[in-house]
Motif scaffolding. Sequence first.
Motif, PDB file in Angstrom:
ATOM      1  N   VAL A   1      -4.118   7.455   1.575  1.00 58.76           N
ATOM      2  CA  VAL A   1      -4.406   6.062   1.256  1.00 58.76           C
ATOM      3  C   VAL A   1      -5.901   6.010   0.969  1.00 58.76           C
ATOM      4  O   VAL A   1      -6.717   6.105   1.881  1.00 58.76           O
ATOM      5  CB  VAL A   1      -4.036   5.116   2.429  1.00 58.76           C
ATOM      6  N   ASP A   2      -6.252   5.900  -0.326  1.00 56.21           N
ATOM      7  CA  ASP A   2      -7.661   5.935  -0.701  1.00 56.21           C
ATOM      8  C   ASP A   2      -8.387   4.646  -0.321  1.00 56.21           C
ATOM      9  O   ASP A   2      -9.502   4.687   0.162  1.00 56.21           O
ATOM     10  CB  ASP A   2      -7.818   6.194  -2.201  1.00 56.21           C
ATOM     11  N   SER A   3      -7.755   3.507  -0.581  1.00 62.06           N
ATOM     12  CA  SER A   3      -8.356   2.227  -0.215  1.00 62.06           C
ATOM     13  C   SER A   3      -7.258   1.181  -0.121  1.00 62.06           C
ATOM     14  O   SER A   3      -6.192   1.322  -0.721  1.00 62.06           O
ATOM     15  CB  SER A   3      -9.412   1.797  -1.235  1.00 62.06           C
ATOM     16  N   PHE A   4      -7.541   0.133   0.642  1.00 58.07           N
ATOM     17  CA  PHE A   4      -6.588  -0.958   0.741  1.00 58.07           C
ATOM     18  C   PHE A   4      -7.269  -2.203   1.268  1.00 58.07           C
ATOM     19  O   PHE A   4      -8.265  -2.136   1.981  1.00 58.07           O
ATOM     20  CB  PHE A   4      -5.382  -0.592   1.614  1.00 58.07           C
ATOM     21  N   ASP A   5      -6.740  -3.328   0.864  1.00 58.33           N
ATOM     22  CA  ASP A   5      -7.108  -4.616   1.428  1.00 58.33           C
ATOM     23  C   ASP A   5      -5.890  -5.526   1.283  1.00 58.33           C
ATOM     24  O   ASP A   5      -4.802  -5.047   0.985  1.00 58.33           O
ATOM     25  CB  ASP A   5      -8.366  -5.198   0.769  1.00 58.33           C
ATOM     26  N   THR A   6      -6.045  -6.817   1.475  1.00 58.03           N
ATOM     27  CA  THR A   6      -4.893  -7.722   1.457  1.00 58.03           C
ATOM     28  C   THR A   6      -4.356  -7.973   0.050  1.00 58.03           C
ATOM     29  O   THR A   6      -3.285  -8.543  -0.098  1.00 58.03           O
ATOM     30  CB  THR A   6      -5.237  -9.076   2.105  1.00 58.03           C
ATOM     31  N   GLU A   7      -5.080  -7.526  -0.982  1.00 51.51           N
ATOM     32  CA  GLU A   7      -4.665  -7.755  -2.364  1.00 51.51           C
ATOM     33  C   GLU A   7      -4.267  -6.487  -3.108  1.00 51.51           C
ATOM     34  O   GLU A   7      -3.582  -6.560  -4.122  1.00 51.51           O
ATOM     35  CB  GLU A   7      -5.799  -8.445  -3.153  1.00 51.51           C
ATOM     36  N   GLU A   8      -4.695  -5.305  -2.611  1.00 50.62           N
ATOM     37  CA  GLU A   8      -4.498  -4.091  -3.400  1.00 50.62           C
ATOM     38  C   GLU A   8      -4.520  -2.832  -2.522  1.00 50.62           C
ATOM     39  O   GLU A   8      -5.326  -2.722  -1.609  1.00 50.62           O
ATOM     40  CB  GLU A   8      -5.634  -4.022  -4.427  1.00 50.62           C
ATOM     41  N   PHE A   9      -3.634  -1.899  -2.833  1.00 53.85           N
ATOM     42  CA  PHE A   9      -3.600  -0.581  -2.197  1.00 53.85           C
ATOM     43  C   PHE A   9      -3.766   0.468  -3.285  1.00 53.85           C
ATOM     44  O   PHE A   9      -3.133   0.364  -4.340  1.00 53.85           O
ATOM     45  CB  PHE A   9      -2.244  -0.338  -1.522  1.00 53.85           C
ATOM     46  N   LEU A  10      -4.566   1.486  -3.036  1.00 59.80           N
ATOM     47  CA  LEU A  10      -4.683   2.637  -3.925  1.00 59.80           C
ATOM     48  C   LEU A  10      -4.213   3.847  -3.145  1.00 59.80           C
ATOM     49  O   LEU A  10      -4.816   4.226  -2.137  1.00 59.80           O
ATOM     50  CB  LEU A  10      -6.119   2.839  -4.408  1.00 59.80           C
ATOM     51  N   LEU A  11      -3.103   4.444  -3.602  1.00 68.28           N
ATOM     52  CA  LEU A  11      -2.462   5.537  -2.889  1.00 68.28           C
ATOM     53  C   LEU A  11      -2.442   6.793  -3.741  1.00 68.28           C
ATOM     54  O   LEU A  11      -2.186   6.728  -4.948  1.00 68.28           O
ATOM     55  CB  LEU A  11      -1.012   5.169  -2.557  1.00 68.28           C
TER      56      LEU A  11
ATOM     57  N   GLY B   1       0.837  11.450  -8.529  1.00 70.16           N
ATOM     58  CA  GLY B   1      -0.392  10.859  -9.039  1.00 70.16           C
ATOM     59  C   GLY B   1      -0.791   9.629  -8.243  1.00 70.16           C
ATOM     60  O   GLY B   1      -0.184   9.284  -7.228  1.00 70.16           O
ATOM     61  N   TYR B   2      -1.827   8.939  -8.736  1.00 65.46           N
ATOM     62  CA  TYR B   2      -2.317   7.748  -8.054  1.00 65.46           C
ATOM     63  C   TYR B   2      -1.425   6.548  -8.357  1.00 65.46           C
ATOM     64  O   TYR B   2      -0.969   6.377  -9.484  1.00 65.46           O
ATOM     65  CB  TYR B   2      -3.755   7.443  -8.468  1.00 65.46           C
ATOM     66  N   LEU B   3      -1.199   5.732  -7.337  1.00 66.20           N
ATOM     67  CA  LEU B   3      -0.370   4.540  -7.446  1.00 66.20           C
ATOM     68  C   LEU B   3      -1.166   3.347  -6.957  1.00 66.20           C
ATOM     69  O   LEU B   3      -1.723   3.364  -5.858  1.00 66.20           O
ATOM     70  CB  LEU B   3       0.901   4.706  -6.601  1.00 66.20           C
ATOM     71  N   MET B   4      -1.223   2.306  -7.779  1.00 68.15           N
ATOM     72  CA  MET B   4      -1.901   1.065  -7.428  1.00 68.15           C
ATOM     73  C   MET B   4      -0.827   0.023  -7.123  1.00 68.15           C
ATOM     74  O   MET B   4       0.059  -0.211  -7.945  1.00 68.15           O
ATOM     75  CB  MET B   4      -2.766   0.589  -8.595  1.00 68.15           C
TER      76      MET B   4
END
Length: 101
Positions: free
Chosen positions: A36-46, A51-54
């Motif tokens: 899990v590269d980054s996340f907040d209440t509006e978006e996750f970057l996995l 590959g990468y999934l937004m």
Amino acid sequence: MPYDKPLYSMEREEKREHTLTLTDRKQLQLTGVLDVDSFDTEEFLLKTTLGYLMVRGHNLHMKNLNVDDGSLTIQGKIHAFDYIDESKQSPGKGFFGKLLK
């Protein structure tokens, strides 16, 4: 002291199956999640085995994360999810260019 095997093995990526199960746009269950590269209440970057999934939405939160088997559950209002494919982008627009647009 050098290691005989790399700490992060590409073999691990190839053996995991990647699945998505979306239920009523309120719960997204995933397998094949590597990071899990980054996340907040509006978006996750996995980072997944494919590959990468937004994942975008509203009031998103992580319910379950199991790094051993690569499973993740995201709850909230799911608006969209999109795979970020580097090979199909125009020259000069990289991964971060797409994220920052």
